[in-house]
Design a protein around this motif. Structure first.
Motif, PDB file in Angstrom:
ATOM      1  N   LYS A   1     -12.865   7.800  19.672  1.00  0.00           N
ATOM      2  CA  LYS A   1     -11.538   8.217  19.660  1.00  0.00           C
ATOM      3  C   LYS A   1     -11.108   7.075  18.651  1.00  0.00           C
ATOM      4  O   LYS A   1     -11.563   5.730  18.840  1.00  0.00           O
ATOM      5  N   PHE A   2     -10.069   7.298  17.825  1.00  0.00           N
ATOM      6  CA  PHE A   2      -9.540   6.222  17.000  1.00  0.00           C
ATOM      7  C   PHE A   2      -8.028   6.801  16.643  1.00  0.00           C
ATOM      8  O   PHE A   2      -7.504   7.585  17.010  1.00  0.00           O
ATOM      9  N   GLN A   3      -7.326   5.491  15.984  1.00  0.00           N
ATOM     10  CA  GLN A   3      -5.931   5.703  15.750  1.00  0.00           C
ATOM     11  C   GLN A   3      -6.119   5.390  13.840  1.00  0.00           C
ATOM     12  O   GLN A   3      -6.301   4.232  13.506  1.00  0.00           O
ATOM     13  N   PRO A   4      -5.389   6.443  13.246  1.00  0.00           N
ATOM     14  CA  PRO A   4      -5.199   6.028  11.881  1.00  0.00           C
ATOM     15  C   PRO A   4      -4.040   4.901  11.705  1.00  0.00           C
ATOM     16  O   PRO A   4      -3.070   5.004  12.452  1.00  0.00           O
ATOM     17  N   ARG A   5      -4.194   3.953  10.757  1.00  0.00           N
ATOM     18  CA  ARG A   5      -3.385   3.076  10.582  1.00  0.00           C
ATOM     19  C   ARG A   5      -2.695   2.719   9.359  1.00  0.00           C
ATOM     20  O   ARG A   5      -1.648   2.434   9.238  1.00  0.00           O
ATOM     21  N   THR A   6      -3.272   2.897   8.308  1.00  0.00           N
ATOM     22  CA  THR A   6      -2.789   2.915   7.001  1.00  0.00           C
ATOM     23  C   THR A   6      -3.810   3.519   5.885  1.00  0.00           C
ATOM     24  O   THR A   6      -4.667   3.721   6.228  1.00  0.00           O
ATOM     25  N   PHE A   7      -3.291   3.587   4.717  1.00  0.00           N
ATOM     26  CA  PHE A   7      -4.049   3.965   3.585  1.00  0.00           C
ATOM     27  C   PHE A   7      -4.673   2.772   2.801  1.00  0.00           C
ATOM     28  O   PHE A   7      -4.091   1.685   2.749  1.00  0.00           O
ATOM     29  N   ILE A   8      -5.984   2.706   2.711  1.00  0.00           N
ATOM     30  CA  ILE A   8      -6.695   1.660   2.058  1.00  0.00           C
ATOM     31  C   ILE A   8      -6.358   1.713   0.626  1.00  0.00           C
ATOM     32  O   ILE A   8      -6.233   0.819  -0.348  1.00  0.00           O
ATOM     33  N   ASP A   9      -6.861   3.244   0.046  1.00  0.00           N
ATOM     34  CA  ASP A   9      -6.448   3.561  -1.187  1.00  0.00           C
ATOM     35  C   ASP A   9      -5.885   5.024  -0.967  1.00  0.00           C
ATOM     36  O   ASP A   9      -5.923   5.578   0.122  1.00  0.00           O
ATOM     37  N   ASP A  10      -5.683   5.823  -2.171  1.00  0.00           N
ATOM     38  CA  ASP A  10      -5.154   7.149  -2.011  1.00  0.00           C
ATOM     39  C   ASP A  10      -6.180   8.278  -1.194  1.00  0.00           C
ATOM     40  O   ASP A  10      -5.846   8.926  -0.577  1.00  0.00           O
ATOM     41  N   HIS A  11      -7.423   7.792  -1.161  1.00  0.00           N
ATOM     42  CA  HIS A  11      -8.329   8.679  -0.430  1.00  0.00           C
ATOM     43  C   HIS A  11      -8.955   7.911   0.743  1.00  0.00           C
ATOM     44  O   HIS A  11     -10.055   8.653   1.188  1.00  0.00           O
ATOM     45  N   THR A  12      -8.823   6.771   0.978  1.00  0.00           N
ATOM     46  CA  THR A  12      -9.522   6.117   2.298  1.00  0.00           C
ATOM     47  C   THR A  12      -8.418   5.834   3.150  1.00  0.00           C
ATOM     48  O   THR A  12      -7.522   5.146   2.847  1.00  0.00           O
ATOM     49  N   LEU A  13      -8.715   6.120   4.601  1.00  0.00           N
ATOM     50  CA  LEU A  13      -7.925   5.625   5.745  1.00  0.00           C
ATOM     51  C   LEU A  13      -8.403   4.493   6.286  1.00  0.00           C
ATOM     52  O   LEU A  13      -9.877   4.292   6.376  1.00  0.00           O
ATOM     53  N   LEU A  14      -7.593   3.486   6.764  1.00  0.00           N
ATOM     54  CA  LEU A  14      -8.250   2.666   7.786  1.00  0.00           C
ATOM     55  C   LEU A  14      -7.903   3.081   9.186  1.00  0.00           C
ATOM     56  O   LEU A  14      -6.847   3.285   9.562  1.00  0.00           O
ATOM     57  N   LEU A  15      -9.110   3.046   9.974  1.00  0.00           N
ATOM     58  CA  LEU A  15      -9.095   3.493  11.317  1.00  0.00           C
ATOM     59  C   LEU A  15      -9.217   2.344  12.035  1.00  0.00           C
ATOM     60  O   LEU A  15      -9.819   1.447  11.902  1.00  0.00           O
TER      61      LEU A  15
END
Length: 394
Positions: A110-124
């Motif tokens: 499991k993970f939690q999305p935290r923020t966008f690194i860029d328009d198409h990349t999420l920080l998990l």
């Protein structure tokens, strides 16, 4: 949806359409993505996501952002027209803003999305135990590929939080014994390293923002500071000794946490230009929360309101509206189906069904957009995460 709520919604998105100025064409494009923090265990802080308990369920909502120069236009648009009719799903109303991804990493974690690194990349972020991060990953929304950025290790009782992106780095904080330390790792990956501030910052940091070659932060106890990303002297921001970061370079007082029900961000200061703003607050108004442009709250006779900071363009809101992201985005609780919520954009008049429902036990989640300026709204739905990029809502 009840007839009263339907009428309320029509009034909200239609009453000011003739007199309200229009937002500029590039309003959404000029919205800046800023840092977000989450609740730090044991620190009596609410997260950059708002946590709302609904009949035993917990919901997470991300913060939004706003343009700081142009007022918001409210225009008529189609809204649900009967108790049996919902708005269209959010992915249909704003297809370029919404993605759905698996709720587990390859291998089942499991993970939690935290923020966008860029328009198409999420920080998990993944956890070794409740809220205790052990690693962060980059997730490519276009390809579905996942890449581990780094592992995170903290002492017992110490938690990583407050991820901010900038200068090719991911920055976060840890709080231990009422002192804050800052850490970073290159977006490309590597070992975490501390940002040398000479000694740990005294106090609890409530907001981080990467500002050029500096890290800006504010303290839960009040005060705004900067430190070079490469390390160096922590410098207080002039005139902001009581303030908190709202959206850099805008800082304000009081901050989000107002135990005596003070208006949140009533006073604003632009630390780069010196521009100030004091929101118009009328006697007896309660639960007033202000962004860079607008305020929401409740009048003494109960009806909720939405207006510009200067007191103009005031209009009623349904009592079931929550939050204020981007100075224009709110959620509306619907009567049917149980637990349903719509995302309402006061700038365009559009609304969309978020897909939330209560289960047979009456449990569900509630989305509450907040004031700090983070483009990510994420929530788990069945075996997927719904990912909404608020900067792409038009």
């Amino acid at each position: 949806m009840t007839r009263k709520l339907e009428d309320d919604l029509h009034r909200v998105i239609g009453s000011a359409s003739e007199c309200a100025p229009h937002a500029p064409i590039d309003f959404s494009a000029r919205i800046a993505a800023r840092s977000r923090r989450r609740r730090t265990r044991g620190q009596a802080l609410v997260a950059a996501v708002a946590v709302v308990i609904v009949a035993g369920g917990t919901g997470l909502a991300a913060r939004g952002t706003s343009d700081d120069s142009a007022p918001i236009a409210v225009r008529p648009a189609r809204t649900p027209s009967s108790p049996s009719t919902l708005p269209d799903p959010v992915e249909k109303v704003w297809p370029s803003a919404v993605r759905k991804i698996p709720a587990k990493l390859p291998g089942g974690r499991k993970f939690q999305p935290r923020t966008f690194i860029d328009d198409h990349t999420l920080l998990l972020e993944t956890w070794e135990s409740f809220e205790k991060a052990d690693a962060v990953y980059a997730y490519d929304l276009d390809t579905g590929q996942t890449r581990k950025i780094t592992e995170i290790s903290t002492p017992k009782g110490v938690y990583a939080s407050g991820y901010a992106i900038g200068g090719g780095r991911i920055v976060w904080q840890t709080i231990e014994n009422m002192r804050t330390r800052f850490w970073y790792v290159p977006i490309s990956g590597g070992e975490p390293a501390a940002i040398d501030t000479g000694r740990a910052v005294k106090g609890r940091v409530d907001e981080l923002s990467v500002a050029g070659d500096k890290l800006a932060f504010s303290l839960f106890e009040g005060g705004v500071f900067t430190v070079p990303l490469e390390g160096g002297t922590v410098t207080p921001v002039a005139g902001a000794d009581r303030h908190h970061i709202l959206r850099w370079p805008w800082v304000g007082s009081p901050g989000q946490y107002t135990p005596d029900n003070e208006p949140s961000f009533e006073e604003l200061l632009n630390v780069e230009t010196g521009q100030t703003s004091k929101a118009v607050i009328h006697p007896g108004e309660q639960n007033v929360r202000c962004g860079v442009l607008t305020c929401v709250g409740r009048r003494p006779d109960q009806p909720s309101f939405y207006r510009l900071r200067d007191g103009s363009q005031e209009r009623d809101l349904p009592d079931s509206t929550l939050g204020l992201a981007f100075d224009r985005l709110m959620t509306v609780s619907l009567d049917q189906p149980r637990g349903a919520q719509a995302l309402l954009d006061l700038a365009s008049g559009k609304s969309a069904d978020l897909g939330l429902r209560q289960d047979a036990k009456g449990q569900g989640i509630s989305i509450h957009p907040g004031l700090t300026y983070e483009p990510l709204m994420a929530y788990e739905l069945k075996d997927q995460y719904v990912i909404i990029n608020l900067t792409k809502i038009r």
